[in-house]
Design an enzyme around this catalytic site. Structure first.
Site, PDB file in Angstrom:
ATOM      1  N   ALA A  24       0.848  -1.197   0.000  1.00 13.64           N
ATOM      2  CA  ALA A  24       0.000   0.000   0.000  1.00 13.64           C
ATOM      3  C   ALA A  24       0.877   1.238   0.000  1.00 13.64           C
ATOM      4  O   ALA A  24       0.430   2.331   0.323  1.00 13.64           O
ATOM      5  CB  ALA A  24      -0.934  -0.003   1.204  1.00 13.64           C
ATOM      6  N   SER A  25       2.135   1.047  -0.366  1.00 12.31           N
ATOM      7  CA  SER A  25       3.098   2.138  -0.509  1.00 12.31           C
ATOM      8  C   SER A  25       3.121   3.039   0.715  1.00 12.31           C
ATOM      9  O   SER A  25       3.427   2.581   1.803  1.00 12.31           O
ATOM     10  CB  SER A  25       2.827   2.928  -1.782  1.00 12.31           C
ATOM     11  OG  SER A  25       2.915   2.084  -2.898  1.00 12.31           O
ATOM     12  N   HIS A  26       2.776   4.284   0.545  1.00 12.04           N
ATOM     13  CA  HIS A  26       2.920   5.286   1.602  1.00 12.04           C
ATOM     14  C   HIS A  26       1.690   5.423   2.496  1.00 12.04           C
ATOM     15  O   HIS A  26       1.641   6.297   3.345  1.00 12.04           O
ATOM     16  CB  HIS A  26       3.216   6.647   0.957  1.00 12.04           C
ATOM     17  CG  HIS A  26       2.136   7.061   0.011  1.00 12.04           C
ATOM     18  ND1 HIS A  26       2.094   6.603  -1.293  1.00 12.04           N
ATOM     19  CD2 HIS A  26       1.040   7.832   0.184  1.00 12.04           C
ATOM     20  CE1 HIS A  26       1.018   7.110  -1.885  1.00 12.04           C
ATOM     21  NE2 HIS A  26       0.365   7.865  -1.010  1.00 12.04           N
TER      22      HIS A  26
END
Length: 168
Positions: free
Chosen positions: A98-100
Site C-alpha cells: 500500500a506504498s505510503h
C-alpha cells in the site's frame, strides 16, 4: 491496482478480495493471443501486515488457473518487482503493497510484461473480469501452473543491474 483498509467485506483488503482480483488477472492473461506457453507471473510483497499472506493467496490462485508463478521468498521493494518481471521474462507482475498509506492499509498492484504498472485500458479489462467473479468460485484449470521461488539471488541481480546501469 487497489488499496484499502484491511478487514472483512468486498470493499476491504482481505484474502477474498485478493483471490477475486487474481482470478480476474488470470482471465486477462488467458486473453493474450497466440501464446506458445503458459502465462508466467511474478509476485512480490512488502513488510506490511498480511502482505506475505496476500502474496501467497495470489500465487495459489494463479497456480490453480494454470499460470506459472515466481514468488519472492522475502519482502522486496516495488522497483525490484519491476526488474524481476523483465529479468524472468514474465507476462505480468503483482506487488502486494500500500506504498505510503497508513499501516491499516494494504494494496495490490499489477504490472505488465515490461515491468510497468498496467495502463487504464488494461485496468478496466481486469475490472470487467472481476465483476464476473463470484467471491467463492472455485474454478481451476485442467493443468496447474508451476511454482518457483526467488530471493537473495534476484536481489543481487537487481543490485548488479543498478550498478552496471543496465536496462532490461
Amino acid at each position: 491496482g487497489m488499496r484499502g483498509k484491511m478487514g472483512a467485506g468486498t470493499n476491504w483488503m482481505n484474502t477474498i478480495t485478493v483471490r477475486r482480483t487474481t482470478v480476474a488477472v488470470a482471465r486477462w492473461l488467458e486473453e493474450f493471443p497466440c501464446r506458445p506457453k503458459r502465462p508466467v507471473a511474478v509476485i512480490g510483497y512488502d513488510t506490511r501486515l498480511n502482505s506475505e499472506l496476500y502474496a501467497q493467496t495470489a500465487a495459489e490462485t494463479l497456480l490453480s488457473h494454470g499460470v506459472d508463478v515466481w514468488i519472492s521468498s522475502q519482502n522486496m521493494p516495488v522497483p525490484a518487482l519491476s526488474f524481476a518481471v523483465r529479468y524472468l521474462k514474465a507476462d505480468c507482475g503483482i506487488m502486494i503493497t500500500a506504498s505510503h498509506n497508513p499501516k491499516e492499509y494494504n494494496g495490490y498492484k499489477v504490472y505488465d510484461d515490461r515491468g510497468c504498472q498496467i495502463d487504464e485500458a488494461t485496468a478496466r479489462r481486469i475490472e470487467e473480469h472481476m465483476e464476473a467473479v463470484d467471491c467463492f468460485e472455485q474454478e481451476t484449470a485442467t493443468e496447474k501452473g508451476k511454482l518457483h521461488r526467488f530471493g537473495e539471488e534476484m536481489k543481487e541481480q537487481y543490485l548488479q543491474a543498478l550498478y552496471n546501469n543496465l536496462a532490461f
